[in-house]
Design a protein around this motif. Structure first.
Motif, PDB file in Angstrom:
ATOM      1  N   SER A  56     -30.376 -13.305 -35.250  1.00  0.00           N
ATOM      2  CA  SER A  56     -29.837 -13.468 -33.903  1.00  0.00           C
ATOM      3  C   SER A  56     -28.424 -14.042 -33.925  1.00  0.00           C
TER       4      SER A  56
ATOM      5  N   GLY B 244     -35.509 -14.938 -37.956  1.00  0.00           N
ATOM      6  CA  GLY B 244     -35.127 -14.476 -36.625  1.00  0.00           C
ATOM      7  C   GLY B 244     -33.883 -15.175 -36.108  1.00  0.00           C
ATOM      8  N   VAL B 245     -33.785 -16.474 -36.341  1.00  0.00           N
ATOM      9  CA  VAL B 245     -32.596 -17.231 -35.938  1.00  0.00           C
ATOM     10  C   VAL B 245     -31.367 -16.719 -36.682  1.00  0.00           C
TER      11      VAL B 245
ATOM     12  N   LEU C 221     -44.895 -18.868 -40.661  1.00  0.00           N
ATOM     13  CA  LEU C 221     -44.308 -18.833 -39.320  1.00  0.00           C
ATOM     14  C   LEU C 221     -42.928 -19.482 -39.288  1.00  0.00           C
ATOM     15  N   VAL C 222     -42.746 -20.561 -40.029  1.00  0.00           N
ATOM     16  CA  VAL C 222     -41.437 -21.216 -40.113  1.00  0.00           C
ATOM     17  C   VAL C 222     -40.423 -20.264 -40.732  1.00  0.00           C
TER      18      VAL C 222
ATOM     19  N   VAL D 291     -40.500 -16.965 -40.830  1.00  0.00           N
ATOM     20  CA  VAL D 291     -40.245 -15.858 -39.905  1.00  0.00           C
ATOM     21  C   VAL D 291     -39.304 -16.317 -38.784  1.00  0.00           C
ATOM     22  N   THR D 292     -39.523 -17.510 -38.266  1.00  0.00           N
ATOM     23  CA  THR D 292     -38.659 -18.045 -37.211  1.00  0.00           C
ATOM     24  C   THR D 292     -37.233 -18.223 -37.707  1.00  0.00           C
ATOM     25  N   GLN D 293     -37.076 -18.788 -38.895  1.00  0.00           N
ATOM     26  CA  GLN D 293     -35.740 -18.991 -39.455  1.00  0.00           C
ATOM     27  C   GLN D 293     -35.035 -17.659 -39.703  1.00  0.00           C
TER      28      GLN D 293
END
Length: 93
Positions: free
Chosen positions: A24, A20-21, A13-14, A16-18
């Motif tokens: 973006s 996405g950041v 999850l970390v 995937v979040t990174q």
């Protein structure tokens, strides 16, 4: 075994979040400049004439917004005759 699965899931999850950041930030680059203020990085846009009569106007948005909301309807009009400094709160822009 359950602990290993939970830690692995959190690690995924970390990542995937990174990712996405990263995507973006590439799609929406900073329009102004980033200013470091006591450990926090603020996004600041400075528009309008620097030699305008009167003091500059500083705008800081509310909790559920960002500086683009201030810039588009009101900021562009104010910037015609005033120096306008728009500040994005940390984590909002």
């Amino acid at each position: 075994m359950l602990v290993v699965i939970v830690v692995a899931a959190l690690a995924v999850l970390v990542l995937v979040t990174q990712a996405g950041v990263f995507v973006s930030e590439r799609q929406h680059p900073v329009r102004g400049r980033l200013v470091d203020v006591q450990g926090a990085t603020l996004h600041v846009i400075d528009i309008g004439p620097r030699d305008a009569a009167g003091p500059p106007i500083v705008m800081l948005h509310g909790a559920s917004s960002n500086l683009e909301v201030m810039r588009q309807p009101v900021g562009e009009r104010l910037a015609r005759k005033h120096r306008l400094i728009l500040i994005d709160r940390p984590g909002h822009g």
